[in-house]
Motif scaffolding. Structure first.
Motif, PDB file in Angstrom:
ATOM      1  N   LYS A  29     -13.617  -7.261   4.060  1.00 56.01           N
ATOM      2  CA  LYS A  29     -13.581  -7.319   5.571  1.00 56.01           C
ATOM      3  C   LYS A  29     -12.123  -7.506   5.953  1.00 56.01           C
ATOM      4  O   LYS A  29     -11.977  -7.414   7.390  1.00 56.01           O
ATOM      5  CB  LYS A  29     -14.266  -8.634   6.216  1.00 56.01           C
ATOM      6  N   LYS A  30     -11.114  -7.791   5.191  1.00 55.72           N
ATOM      7  CA  LYS A  30      -9.657  -8.010   5.478  1.00 55.72           C
ATOM      8  C   LYS A  30      -9.372  -6.486   6.103  1.00 55.72           C
ATOM      9  O   LYS A  30      -8.262  -6.388   6.739  1.00 55.72           O
ATOM     10  CB  LYS A  30      -8.947  -8.410   4.511  1.00 55.72           C
ATOM     11  N   LEU A  31      -9.862  -5.692   5.547  1.00 57.17           N
ATOM     12  CA  LEU A  31      -9.320  -4.148   5.757  1.00 57.17           C
ATOM     13  C   LEU A  31      -9.757  -3.965   7.233  1.00 57.17           C
ATOM     14  O   LEU A  31      -9.380  -2.740   7.783  1.00 57.17           O
ATOM     15  CB  LEU A  31      -9.933  -3.087   4.782  1.00 57.17           C
ATOM     16  N   PRO A  33      -9.476  -4.900  10.526  1.00 49.94           N
ATOM     17  CA  PRO A  33      -8.436  -4.480  11.423  1.00 49.94           C
ATOM     18  C   PRO A  33      -7.671  -3.077  11.031  1.00 49.94           C
ATOM     19  O   PRO A  33      -7.338  -2.475  12.207  1.00 49.94           O
ATOM     20  CB  PRO A  33      -7.568  -5.835  11.241  1.00 49.94           C
ATOM     21  N   TYR A  34      -7.018  -3.080   9.976  1.00 50.25           N
ATOM     22  CA  TYR A  34      -6.397  -1.991   9.424  1.00 50.25           C
ATOM     23  C   TYR A  34      -7.162  -0.786   9.776  1.00 50.25           C
ATOM     24  O   TYR A  34      -6.853   0.443  10.343  1.00 50.25           O
ATOM     25  CB  TYR A  34      -5.848  -1.841   8.156  1.00 50.25           C
ATOM     26  N   LEU A  35      -8.363  -0.623   9.409  1.00 49.43           N
ATOM     27  CA  LEU A  35      -9.246   0.495   9.370  1.00 49.43           C
ATOM     28  C   LEU A  35      -9.560   0.847  10.961  1.00 49.43           C
ATOM     29  O   LEU A  35      -9.816   2.149  11.375  1.00 49.43           O
ATOM     30  CB  LEU A  35     -10.539   0.530   8.705  1.00 49.43           C
ATOM     31  N   GLN A  36      -9.697  -0.080  11.818  1.00 52.80           N
ATOM     32  CA  GLN A  36      -9.867  -0.068  13.063  1.00 52.80           C
ATOM     33  C   GLN A  36      -8.778   0.607  13.971  1.00 52.80           C
ATOM     34  O   GLN A  36      -8.872   1.765  14.501  1.00 52.80           O
ATOM     35  CB  GLN A  36     -10.233  -1.195  13.918  1.00 52.80           C
ATOM     36  N   LYS A  37      -7.551   0.285  13.183  1.00 50.56           N
ATOM     37  CA  LYS A  37      -6.295   0.880  13.845  1.00 50.56           C
ATOM     38  C   LYS A  37      -6.300   2.501  13.377  1.00 50.56           C
ATOM     39  O   LYS A  37      -5.792   3.471  14.174  1.00 50.56           O
ATOM     40  CB  LYS A  37      -4.864   0.227  13.296  1.00 50.56           C
ATOM     41  N   GLN A  38      -6.564   2.580  12.248  1.00 45.44           N
ATOM     42  CA  GLN A  38      -6.510   3.730  11.662  1.00 45.44           C
ATOM     43  C   GLN A  38      -7.418   5.024  12.348  1.00 45.44           C
ATOM     44  O   GLN A  38      -7.036   5.997  12.701  1.00 45.44           O
ATOM     45  CB  GLN A  38      -6.760   3.764  10.099  1.00 45.44           C
ATOM     46  N   SER A  39      -8.601   4.338  12.603  1.00 47.78           N
ATOM     47  CA  SER A  39      -9.576   5.252  13.235  1.00 47.78           C
ATOM     48  C   SER A  39      -9.126   5.574  14.813  1.00 47.78           C
ATOM     49  O   SER A  39      -9.320   6.612  15.250  1.00 47.78           O
ATOM     50  CB  SER A  39     -10.854   4.449  13.660  1.00 47.78           C
ATOM     51  N   ILE A 458      -3.000  -0.255   4.460  1.00 48.47           N
ATOM     52  CA  ILE A 458      -4.509  -0.211   3.854  1.00 48.47           C
ATOM     53  C   ILE A 458      -4.326  -0.179   2.264  1.00 48.47           C
ATOM     54  O   ILE A 458      -5.158  -1.192   1.659  1.00 48.47           O
ATOM     55  CB  ILE A 458      -5.292   0.793   4.325  1.00 48.47           C
ATOM     56  N   SER A 459      -3.440   0.741   1.791  1.00 51.11           N
ATOM     57  CA  SER A 459      -3.262   0.858   0.448  1.00 51.11           C
ATOM     58  C   SER A 459      -2.864  -0.660  -0.431  1.00 51.11           C
ATOM     59  O   SER A 459      -3.486  -0.959  -1.343  1.00 51.11           O
ATOM     60  CB  SER A 459      -2.372   1.936   0.059  1.00 51.11           C
ATOM     61  N   ARG A 460      -1.963  -1.144   0.495  1.00 50.26           N
ATOM     62  CA  ARG A 460      -1.351  -2.426  -0.194  1.00 50.26           C
ATOM     63  C   ARG A 460      -2.464  -3.678   0.110  1.00 50.26           C
ATOM     64  O   ARG A 460      -2.602  -4.294  -0.960  1.00 50.26           O
ATOM     65  CB  ARG A 460      -0.042  -2.926   0.711  1.00 50.26           C
ATOM     66  N   MET A 461      -3.257  -3.625   1.224  1.00 50.37           N
ATOM     67  CA  MET A 461      -4.286  -4.576   1.001  1.00 50.37           C
ATOM     68  C   MET A 461      -5.317  -4.458   0.071  1.00 50.37           C
ATOM     69  O   MET A 461      -6.102  -5.310  -0.544  1.00 50.37           O
ATOM     70  CB  MET A 461      -4.849  -4.638   2.330  1.00 50.37           C
ATOM     71  N   GLN A 462      -5.630  -3.005  -0.249  1.00 54.44           N
ATOM     72  CA  GLN A 462      -6.736  -2.986  -1.230  1.00 54.44           C
ATOM     73  C   GLN A 462      -6.203  -3.204  -2.449  1.00 54.44           C
ATOM     74  O   GLN A 462      -7.025  -3.905  -3.482  1.00 54.44           O
ATOM     75  CB  GLN A 462      -6.985  -1.167  -1.180  1.00 54.44           C
TER      76      GLN A 462
END
Length: 502
Positions: A29-31, A33-39, A458-462
């Motif tokens: 779920k931490k991803l 915000p980043y996935l939303q920005k990417q979208s 995203i890659s670093r968070m993953q």
């Protein structure tokens, strides 16, 4: 015998993979915000791409209107030639006779017994030079084992010059090398010379324009080069090609065959009439297309900037932005672009003495959207509609004014000129502002750069999430081991107690 038990002792019972899976859901779920920005960046990039295409369609239509529309003519069908019109063609009638078609020059060697026998003197390298008119000569170097007809043809064709070479069958089971000019007419006349090999020269040498072979075994002309000869309204002219673009302004003639002979005089050709008549249907269809592509731009922009009511929050939460909003909702650049487009469309153009100065004056007006009670409006404002009858009258009675309105004349302003300023700034389609530096391209470049940065985040968070899950797995494994040891100890104590009590 009395019994004694300790609840929970008997193995750890931990389902580590299930616990890791639950942790993974929570950690990922931490991803969000980043996935939303990417979208968001991806959606904005896609929307700008669609807007750029829609805007480019308007630009292309106006270019076509200038090149083809107001020069619209229709041309009749002819047998000996096919005529097509382009910019500059004017209504008229011409008498045309095709007296001779242009033909390509062909030169061939004398027949040889074999196609793979070496024809050179075996003394090392030699050079074959092939010229066609004023074209760049082809120079082919041949080794001792490359002087057969097959090898010579292969080497010539590899140069991809102004001639093609082919080995053809000849009488008596023999072979000959045939060179054909890629240029028709006398401009494509072939000459061949061999340097450094007199023996091969006797087979290949051919002097340009020579109708007779130098000797019995030397190369000779198979098909003479011929220019096209036509007569237009009694004026005879020659051209080296069967495609003639400079005989009648704005008309291209594709010669098909020699004209029929005059039935009353076999020494003359029967002329055909080339009819060029005015045709407003093409300009009308292009104006209709203009309205269509302009409306498509407005619809595309409206979709990209669409606004929907916020979604109501639950449990006292604040209302959330509606995910159905357009990707470019609230974008100031898009608002300015659309405003400039609408301003150009509603402008007044042409000279002071012109009767028709606006789109409304030729039957093109803004259509206001009507919606029944309860129906949702599309959100597209300023769409154009056409009064076909009024447009027909304008094109029939005042074609020059309509042309001035769209394309301008003299120093007068025009719709195309006003929109070209928009195209220049947003598409970057001229020398001063390259396409890569137009406002839209710059916006897309910025969005892609931001998207690239988010992708790295995203890659670093993953990686961090995976490290956390790996640590948790090890902790669960240590816990499982500790609980297993405690259970084993519990069982040993229980056995000892039962032994004492027994």
């Amino acid at each position: 015998m009395a019994s004694f038990s300790m609840s929970g002792l008997g193995g750890s019972g931990l389902n580590i993979e299930d616990m890791i899976a639950q942790l993974s859901v929570a950690e990922n779920k931490k991803l969000n915000p980043y996935l939303q920005k990417q979208s968001n960046y991806s959606g904005q990039t896609s929307s700008w791409g669609k807007i750029s295409s829609a805007l480019d369609a308007v630009k292309s239509n106006l270019t076509k209107l200038q090149d083809e529309g107001f020069n619209g003519v229709s041309i009749g069908t002819n047998k000996a030639f096919n005529a097509t019109a382009s910019k500059g063609a004017i209504p008229n009638s011409y008498s045309v006779e095709v007296e001779q078609l242009a033909k390509a020059h062909k030169v061939g060697t004398a027949a040889q017994a074999n196609n793979d026998t070496q024809l050179g003197d075996g003394a090392g390298l030699r050079k074959v030079v092939i010229s066609t008119g004023e074209g760049k000569p082809i120079e082919v170097e041949l080794k001792d084992d490359e002087t057969s007809l097959v090898q010579i043809a292969k080497k010539i064709n590899a140069k991809n010059g102004d001639v093609t070479a082919a080995v053809m069958s000849a009488e008596g089971g023999k072979y000959q090398l045939v060179l054909t000019s890629k240029k028709t007419g006398e401009d494509g006349e072939i000459s061949i010379s061999v340097e450094g090999d007199d023996k091969l020269g006797k087979v290949l040498n051919y002097k340009q324009g020579s109708s007779e072979p130098i000797s019995e075994n030397s190369a000779r002309e198979i098909t003479p080069a011929k220019n096209a000869i036509i007569s237009i309204d009694g004026t005879k002219m020659e051209r080296s090609t069967n495609t003639i673009t400079d005989a009648i302004e704005g008309i291209t003639l594709e010669l098909r065959e020699v004209s029929e002979k005059d039935p009353d005089d076999a020494t003359k050709f029967k002329p055909e009439t080339l009819s060029v008549t005015a045709d407003t249907s093409k300009v009308k269809s292009l104006i209709e297309e203009f309205v269509k592509v302009y409306n498509n731009y407005l619809n595309t922009a409206a979709t990209a900037s669409a606004y929907k009511e916020p979604e109501k929050g639950s449990g006292g939460q604040l209302a959330q932005m509606n995910p159905s909003n357009g990707a470019l909702f609230g974008d100031g650049t898009l608002r300015r672009l659309t405003s400039e487009m609408k301003s150009a469309i509603s402008g007044s153009y042409g000279d002071a003495d012109d009767l028709l100065k606006s789109l409304g004056s030729i039957g093109i007006s803004v259509k206001f959207e009507e919606a029944k009670p309860g129906e949702e409006r599309s959100g597209t404002l300023g769409l154009l509609s056409i009064d076909s009858k009024k447009l027909d009258e304008a094109l029939k009675n005042n074609p020059n004014d309509v042309e001035a309105l769209f394309l301008g004349k003299g120093a007068g302003q025009s719709l195309k000129g006003a929109l070209e300023d928009v195209f220049k700034n947003y598409l970057g389609d001229n020398d001063s502002i390259p396409k890569t530096e137009g406002t839209i391209s710059t916006a897309i470049k910025g969005l892609k750069e931001q998207g690239s940065r988010v992708e790295k985040q995203i890659s670093r968070m993953q990686e961090r999430i995976q490290d956390s899950l790996d640590r948790s797995r090890k902790e669960f494994q240590r816990l499982d081991l500790a609980m297993t040891e405690m259970n084993n100890m519990s069982q040993q104590l229980q056995s000892a107690l039962l032994g004492i009590m027994g």
